[in-house]
Each structure stands twice: as structure tokens, then as C-alpha cells.
Motif scaffolding. Structure first.
Motif, PDB file in Angstrom:
ATOM      1  N   VAL A 171     -16.520   6.860  -2.427  1.00 23.44           N
ATOM      2  CA  VAL A 171     -17.010   5.607  -1.841  1.00 23.44           C
ATOM      3  C   VAL A 171     -16.235   4.414  -2.423  1.00 23.44           C
ATOM      4  O   VAL A 171     -15.762   3.544  -1.686  1.00 23.44           O
ATOM      5  N   ARG A 172     -16.049   4.397  -3.743  1.00 24.77           N
ATOM      6  CA  ARG A 172     -15.320   3.286  -4.375  1.00 24.77           C
ATOM      7  C   ARG A 172     -13.840   3.318  -3.990  1.00 24.77           C
ATOM      8  O   ARG A 172     -13.261   2.301  -3.598  1.00 24.77           O
ATOM      9  N   GLU A 173     -13.237   4.514  -4.058  1.00 24.49           N
ATOM     10  CA  GLU A 173     -11.787   4.582  -3.816  1.00 24.49           C
ATOM     11  C   GLU A 173     -11.426   4.304  -2.354  1.00 24.49           C
ATOM     12  O   GLU A 173     -10.353   3.771  -2.082  1.00 24.49           O
ATOM     13  N   LEU A 174     -12.326   4.663  -1.417  1.00 23.57           N
ATOM     14  CA  LEU A 174     -12.025   4.375  -0.006  1.00 23.57           C
ATOM     15  C   LEU A 174     -11.824   2.878   0.199  1.00 23.57           C
ATOM     16  O   LEU A 174     -10.966   2.447   0.958  1.00 23.57           O
ATOM     17  N   VAL A 175     -12.621   2.087  -0.506  1.00 25.63           N
ATOM     18  CA  VAL A 175     -12.554   0.626  -0.360  1.00 25.63           C
ATOM     19  C   VAL A 175     -11.395   0.053  -1.178  1.00 25.63           C
ATOM     20  O   VAL A 175     -10.637  -0.783  -0.702  1.00 25.63           O
ATOM     21  N   GLN A 176     -11.242   0.543  -2.418  1.00 24.10           N
ATOM     22  CA  GLN A 176     -10.326  -0.146  -3.343  1.00 24.10           C
ATOM     23  C   GLN A 176      -8.880   0.346  -3.325  1.00 24.10           C
ATOM     24  O   GLN A 176      -7.968  -0.400  -3.645  1.00 24.10           O
ATOM     25  N   ASN A 177      -8.670   1.634  -2.996  1.00 27.66           N
ATOM     26  CA  ASN A 177      -7.292   2.159  -3.065  1.00 27.66           C
ATOM     27  C   ASN A 177      -6.380   1.487  -2.044  1.00 27.66           C
ATOM     28  O   ASN A 177      -6.825   1.101  -0.963  1.00 27.66           O
ATOM     29  N   ASP A 178      -5.088   1.407  -2.386  1.00 30.70           N
ATOM     30  CA  ASP A 178      -4.097   0.999  -1.388  1.00 30.70           C
ATOM     31  C   ASP A 178      -3.982   2.127  -0.365  1.00 30.70           C
ATOM     32  O   ASP A 178      -4.215   3.290  -0.695  1.00 30.70           O
ATOM     33  N   ARG A 179      -3.600   1.795   0.863  1.00 34.23           N
ATOM     34  CA  ARG A 179      -3.439   2.824   1.908  1.00 34.23           C
ATOM     35  C   ARG A 179      -1.990   2.878   2.350  1.00 34.23           C
ATOM     36  O   ARG A 179      -1.357   1.836   2.537  1.00 34.23           O
ATOM     37  N   VAL A 180      -1.487   4.076   2.530  1.00 29.83           N
ATOM     38  CA  VAL A 180      -0.152   4.253   3.114  1.00 29.83           C
ATOM     39  C   VAL A 180      -0.349   4.391   4.629  1.00 29.83           C
ATOM     40  O   VAL A 180      -1.109   5.248   5.080  1.00 29.83           O
ATOM     41  N   ILE A 181       0.316   3.528   5.387  1.00 29.38           N
ATOM     42  CA  ILE A 181       0.132   3.510   6.843  1.00 29.38           C
ATOM     43  C   ILE A 181       1.459   3.902   7.492  1.00 29.38           C
ATOM     44  O   ILE A 181       2.417   3.129   7.467  1.00 29.38           O
ATOM     45  N   GLY A 182       1.506   5.103   8.033  1.00 30.30           N
ATOM     46  CA  GLY A 182       2.766   5.588   8.607  1.00 30.30           C
ATOM     47  C   GLY A 182       2.701   5.643  10.119  1.00 30.30           C
ATOM     48  O   GLY A 182       2.433   6.695  10.709  1.00 30.30           O
ATOM     49  N   GLY A 183       2.995   4.531  10.761  1.00 33.59           N
ATOM     50  CA  GLY A 183       2.939   4.478  12.230  1.00 33.59           C
ATOM     51  C   GLY A 183       4.154   5.143  12.853  1.00 33.59           C
ATOM     52  O   GLY A 183       5.229   5.185  12.257  1.00 33.59           O
ATOM     53  N   MET A 184       3.990   5.656  14.083  1.00 36.63           N
ATOM     54  CA  MET A 184       5.150   6.202  14.801  1.00 36.63           C
ATOM     55  C   MET A 184       6.016   5.082  15.378  1.00 36.63           C
ATOM     56  O   MET A 184       7.111   5.341  15.871  1.00 36.63           O
ATOM     57  N   SER A 185       5.513   3.839  15.318  1.00 37.47           N
ATOM     58  CA  SER A 185       6.311   2.657  15.690  1.00 37.47           C
ATOM     59  C   SER A 185       5.698   1.480  14.932  1.00 37.47           C
ATOM     60  O   SER A 185       4.623   1.617  14.334  1.00 37.47           O
ATOM     61  N   ASP A 186       6.352   0.329  14.974  1.00 38.17           N
ATOM     62  CA  ASP A 186       5.799  -0.844  14.286  1.00 38.17           C
ATOM     63  C   ASP A 186       4.432  -1.206  14.855  1.00 38.17           C
ATOM     64  O   ASP A 186       3.508  -1.552  14.126  1.00 38.17           O
ATOM     65  N   MET A 187       4.340  -1.102  16.174  1.00 38.98           N
ATOM     66  CA  MET A 187       3.065  -1.459  16.794  1.00 38.98           C
ATOM     67  C   MET A 187       1.943  -0.513  16.324  1.00 38.98           C
ATOM     68  O   MET A 187       0.836  -0.939  16.015  1.00 38.98           O
ATOM     69  N   CYS A 188       2.284   0.766  16.232  1.00 39.04           N
ATOM     70  CA  CYS A 188       1.282   1.749  15.776  1.00 39.04           C
ATOM     71  C   CYS A 188       0.799   1.379  14.373  1.00 39.04           C
ATOM     72  O   CYS A 188      -0.405   1.418  14.081  1.00 39.04           O
ATOM     73  N   SER A 189       1.746   1.022  13.487  1.00 41.21           N
ATOM     74  CA  SER A 189       1.369   0.682  12.111  1.00 41.21           C
ATOM     75  C   SER A 189       0.472  -0.548  12.092  1.00 41.21           C
ATOM     76  O   SER A 189      -0.537  -0.582  11.389  1.00 41.21           O
ATOM     77  N   LYS A 190       0.848  -1.558  12.868  1.00 38.88           N
ATOM     78  CA  LYS A 190       0.051  -2.808  12.884  1.00 38.88           C
ATOM     79  C   LYS A 190      -1.379  -2.527  13.350  1.00 38.88           C
ATOM     80  O   LYS A 190      -2.338  -3.044  12.806  1.00 38.88           O
ATOM     81  N   ARG A 191      -1.503  -1.694  14.384  1.00 36.73           N
ATOM     82  CA  ARG A 191      -2.842  -1.360  14.900  1.00 36.73           C
ATOM     83  C   ARG A 191      -3.655  -0.618  13.829  1.00 36.73           C
ATOM     84  O   ARG A 191      -4.840  -0.874  13.666  1.00 36.73           O
ATOM     85  N   ALA A 192      -2.978   0.288  13.116  1.00 39.19           N
ATOM     86  CA  ALA A 192      -3.692   1.071  12.099  1.00 39.19           C
ATOM     87  C   ALA A 192      -4.163   0.165  10.953  1.00 39.19           C
ATOM     88  O   ALA A 192      -5.290   0.297  10.467  1.00 39.19           O
ATOM     89  N   VAL A 193      -3.305  -0.789  10.547  1.00 44.33           N
ATOM     90  CA  VAL A 193      -3.702  -1.724   9.482  1.00 44.33           C
ATOM     91  C   VAL A 193      -4.938  -2.508   9.934  1.00 44.33           C
ATOM     92  O   VAL A 193      -5.912  -2.653   9.192  1.00 44.33           O
ATOM     93  N   GLU A 194      -4.894  -2.955  11.181  1.00 46.67           N
ATOM     94  CA  GLU A 194      -6.006  -3.727  11.742  1.00 46.67           C
ATOM     95  C   GLU A 194      -7.318  -2.920  11.631  1.00 46.67           C
ATOM     96  O   GLU A 194      -8.365  -3.444  11.265  1.00 46.67           O
ATOM     97  N   LEU A 195      -7.217  -1.626  11.918  1.00 42.12           N
ATOM     98  CA  LEU A 195      -8.411  -0.768  11.865  1.00 42.12           C
ATOM     99  C   LEU A 195      -8.929  -0.645  10.433  1.00 42.12           C
ATOM    100  O   LEU A 195     -10.107  -0.879  10.157  1.00 42.12           O
ATOM    101  N   TYR A 196      -8.025  -0.284   9.509  1.00 39.49           N
ATOM    102  CA  TYR A 196      -8.484  -0.025   8.133  1.00 39.49           C
ATOM    103  C   TYR A 196      -8.997  -1.292   7.459  1.00 39.49           C
ATOM    104  O   TYR A 196      -9.822  -1.224   6.554  1.00 39.49           O
ATOM    105  N   LYS A 197      -8.508  -2.446   7.887  1.00 39.80           N
ATOM    106  CA  LYS A 197      -8.940  -3.688   7.245  1.00 39.80           C
ATOM    107  C   LYS A 197     -10.442  -3.928   7.424  1.00 39.80           C
ATOM    108  O   LYS A 197     -11.024  -4.799   6.786  1.00 39.80           O
ATOM    109  N   ALA A 198     -11.081  -3.137   8.300  1.00 40.23           N
ATOM    110  CA  ALA A 198     -12.532  -3.252   8.463  1.00 40.23           C
ATOM    111  C   ALA A 198     -13.256  -3.015   7.139  1.00 40.23           C
ATOM    112  O   ALA A 198     -14.311  -3.589   6.891  1.00 40.23           O
TER     113      ALA A 198
END
Ligand code: SAJ
Length: 425
Positions: A171-198
Motif C-alpha cells: 500500500v505504501r510503496e504503490l503510492v511512494q515508489n517511482d514508476r517506470v513507464i514504458g509506452g509503445m509511443s510517446d503518446m502511450c507513455s503520456k497517457r499512462a503517466v496521466e493514469l498513474y498520477k491518480a
């Protein structure tokens, strides 16, 4: 486009906490699992795994209507796949990853995918698995355009964002850890960051899908190599009659040395598995990684030999007794402290082998489970700490659960093999 509804496929040790975190941020979350019992448990607001704080979050998410579980995927704006990636049991010398669960998950969500959706693979995967998943999706939905076909304007975005949380601290690490976001394109990565920022407060660092896959495998292989070093030291020290835990404490006083702790072997579904995903992709090149795996995998057998030697010693000291009259207790079955997860657990392997070899009673103490796994049911007895302490001639400490650390080992009358060094010190 914002993500109003999020679907998490696979409600296990990673999927359920991830689903719960989104739901706790008031996102509508649909959890999907093939196991009806798991689905029913979650819909009652309960959980089927041991993970601190998770029960409270799931209970309120279900009660407030933000989280529900189903067996068949429903439409959503983002899909996170968190299913297992085990080995293939094809008997080959180097175990190969089995992407069967990812394939099933991809084919299950394909019918409900729509333009604008995001699909994230969170399962630890060999390099190339995200591209493979994208192919499965594209084959099932020829009406949609995927990033491998149209890199920047695809209808569906795809990324690999490996989970990196530590069981017991999820529970703590899900919130606090850095995330590696490997999109198949720049747009994919940006969308994924947007999601995790929740809910992610750590940094979301963008790379490509292959590097993200390799990053996760690298982290776990690095830890495996370091634990192998500690395990090798423990076997060397045993032969040289040196207390390995004292030795490591001394060595770690050096400002640039940080040796990990030996144990009965390496378990869990991550560290004992992931290094093989590198070795099987690059046979002959990942020699250190492969050797570390072999060292760690050899440790349970070494512990069994120590138990057999201790039993022989006990019988020599008590010539009036036979092996059949000697009770041995294994303290702990989980793959590490204070969790209920028995996957790839060296403790489980040791208890099972011991029960096969030892003609007397084999007892097991595991405070985190209510019933024994099937393969142990007829072989050992699950008992309380008190019963095991009172009735054993030999105690094998396999897991450093807090319950066992609390025992005053000076009051233990039995012979002790302490594979974690919690009572020896
Ligand atoms: N272990 C030792 N000695 C040590 C540390 C661990 O014997 O000093 C053993 C444990 O008892 C256990 C095994 O290693 O059997 C693995 O335990 P762990 O705590 O090192 O790791 P996991 O498998 O619980 O979680 C790992 C984490 N990876 C790293 O720390 C690099 C976690 O961050 C990952 O998210 C997780 O794998 C995963 O899901 O891949």
C-alpha cells in the motif's frame, strides 16, 4: 481524455491493491478475475490475501461503490493487466516464461476495447512481451489501430509499467515508489503517466516498453545475485565454523559494503523467477545471473542436509530413541516474513521434503494461514507455536515472522536450526 472507469485484470497480490488504490481516489474500478471465489470475496468487501492495510481500503471502496469485481471484462477507459507470468513446464534446462495468462487476458479484453482506451501490462514480462500483447490485441480487433501500426495516432495506447512494490509494504510503496513507464509511443507513455498520477506520488519516469521490461528484470536479478552472495557465504562460513551473521554485521561496517541476509533459499513469484527471463532470452551471456539462481536454488537442499545431520546427532545423543519417535517442527512456510504467500517458497519445499524423509512427526507452524496447502495436507500437521515448542525435539526456523522473533529462544529446549539468524544472534 480522462479515465473515469479503470479495469484491472487479475486480482492477486498486485492487481487487487492497485484496483483498491484507484478506487480510493474515487475512480470507478472494475476488477476482473477468473476465480469466482475471489470475485465473491471482494464483492463482500473482504480480501483473499494478507497485506497490511489493504482490507480497510477494499472494504470502504466496495461499500462506497467505487470497486466491484466480475469474471468477464466490461468496457472501461483503461485496462491494467496484472496476471501471473510463470515458467513453462517443458522440462528445458533454462526455464522459459509462459505468456499464456497475458494472452488470455488480452483476448478477454479485446471485445470491449474502444477508441481512446489505454492498455497497460503490469505483469513482470520478458523483453518483447508488450509488443506480443499488442499483436494479440491487433489480431482480435482489426477495426482498431494499435501503436505498432500507427505510432502516434493509434486508437488504443499501450504501455508496459512494471509493478515494483514489496509484498508486505504494497500500500505504501504503490503510492511512494517511482514508476517506470514504458509506452509503445510517446503518446502511450503520456497517457499512462496521466493514469498513474491518480495515486502515484513518486516520479513517473518515461522510457520505451522494452527498456521498462528489462528494468524490472534487472532489479530483481540484481537482488537475486546479492542474496546468492549471502547464501554462498553462509555455506562457506558453516564449513569454516564462523557465525555468518556476525561476519556480515562486521563487513557491513565498511562504508561501501552492504551484504544482504542469508536464508533457506529465495522464494516468491518474482526474484526466484524473473532472472530466468533474462537468461532464457540471452543464453550463455547472463552467466552471473544464472549462477546466482543456481546458488539460491541449491540452498533448500543444503538446509535439508543440515536437518538430517542434526537428527543423526540427536539420535546419537539419545540412543534410547528411534527416528520415528523424534518430532521435528518447521517454523514458517511463507516465502518471507509476515505474509501468507507460499509461492516458490523454499520453506514449503523444505517442509515437504522433510516430511518425506523423516519417519517421525513433522509439525508446521505458519501463523498466516488457516489450512495447509494440498501437497502438505497428509504429510505434516499445522500446529500453534506453543504446541510446536512443547512437542519438538528439533526446530527448524525457516521464516523470520514477527511471531517467531517474539519467542524468547533461551526457553527453547529443542535443538534449533536457525536459517534466518533470528535466534542465533
Ligand atoms: N531474501 C533473503 N535475504 C535477503 C532478502 C530477501 O533470503 O536479504 C529472500 C526472501 O526471504 C524471499 C526472497 O528473498 O524468499 C525475495 O524476497 P524480497 O523481499 O527480496 O523480494 P520480493 O520477492 O518480496 O519482492 C521483490 C522486490 N524487488 C526488489 O526488491 C528488487 C519488489 O520490489 C518487487 O516488486 C517484487 O520482487 C516483484 O513483484 O517483482
Amino acid at each position: 481524455m480522462s479515465f473515469e472507469t479503470i479495469s484491472v485484470i487479475g486480482l492477486g497480490y498486485i492487481g487487487l491493491p492497485t484496483a483498491a488504490m484507484f478506487a480510493s481516489r474515487k475512480k470507478k474500478v472494475i476488477g476482473v478475475d477468473v476465480n469466482q471465489k475471489t470475485v465473491d470475496t471482494i464483492n463482500r468487501g473482504e480480501i483473499h490475501i494478507v497485506e497490511p492495510e489493504l482490507d480497510i481500503i477494499v472494504r470502504s471502496a466496495v461499500k462506497e461503490g467505487y470497486l466491484k469485481a466480475v469474471t468477464i471484462p466490461e468496457p472501461a477507459d483503461a485496462f491494467l493487466i496484472a496476471v501471473p507470468t510463470p515458467f513453462k513446464s517443458n522440462g528445458s534446462e533454462i526455464p522459459e516464461p509462459d505468456l499464456g495468462y497475458i494472452e488470455k487476458a488480452a483476448k478477454a479484453i479485446a471485445p470491449v476495447l474502444k477508441k481512446g482506451d489505454l492498455v497497460i501490462l503490469e505483469s513482470t514480462s520478458p523483453v518483447g512481451a508488450t509488443e506480443q500483447m499488442a499483436e494479440w490485441l491487433a489480431n482480435s480487433r482489426p477495426d482498431l489501430r494499435f501503436p505498432q501500426q500507427l505510432s502516434e495516432n493509434a486508437d488504443v495506447s499501450i504501455a508496459h509499467c512494471p509493478e515494483r512494490v514489496l509484498p508486505g509494504h504494497v500500500v505504501r510503496e504503490l503510492v511512494q515508489n517511482d514508476r517506470v513507464i514504458g509506452g509503445m509511443s510517446d503518446m502511450c507513455s503520456k497517457r499512462a503517466v496521466e493514469l498513474y498520477k491518480a495515486f502515484v506520488e513518486g516520479e513517473c519516469v518515461i522510457t520505451n516498453a522494452r527498456t521498462a521490461e528489462m528494468a524490472k528484470l534487472t532489479e530483481n536479478s540484481c537482488r537475486d545475485v546479492q542474496i546468492a552472495f549471502a547464501n554462498e557465504l553462509s555455506m562457506v562460513c558453516d564449513q569454516l565454523e564462523i557465525d555468518v551473521w556476525e561476519l556480515i554485521t562486521l563487513a557491513n561496517r565498511h562504508p561501501r559494503i552492504n551484504i544482504l541476509q542469508p536464508g533457506p533459499g529465495v522464494g516468491g513469484h518474482c526474484i526466484a523467477v524473473d532472472p530466468w527471463f533474462i537468461v532464457s532470452k540471452t543464453p550463455g551471456l547472463a552467466r552471473l545471473i544464472e549462477t546466482a539462481r543456481l546458488v539460491n536454488d541449491s540452498k533448500p537442499n543444503w538446509v535439508i542436509k543440515k536437518i538430517q545431520m542434526a537428527l543423526a546427532e540427536y539420535l546419537l545423543e539419545h540412543p534410547d530413541k528411534t527416528a520415528k519417535e523424534v518430532t521435528v517442527s518447521c517454523f514458517g512456510l511463507a516465502f518471507k516474513a509476515d505474509i501468507d504467500d507460499l509461492r516458490e517458497s523454499p520453506a514449503l519445499e523444505i517442509a515437504r521434503t522433510l516430511a518425506e524423509l523423516h519417519p517421525g512427526r513433522t509439525l508446521v507452524v505458519e501463523p498466516n494461514i488457516k489450512e495447509l496447502p494440498i501437497k502438505l495436507q497428509d504429510a505434516v500437521e499445522l500446529v500453534s507455536i506453543v504446541t510446536a515448542l512443547e512437542s519438538s525435539e528439533l526446530i527448524v526456523l525457516l521464516v523470520d515472522h514477527h511471531h517467531f522473533k517474539a519467542i524468547d529462544h533461551r526457553n527453547i529446549n529443542a535443538k534449533v536450526i536457525d536459517t534466518r539468524g533470528i535466534w542465533n544472534r
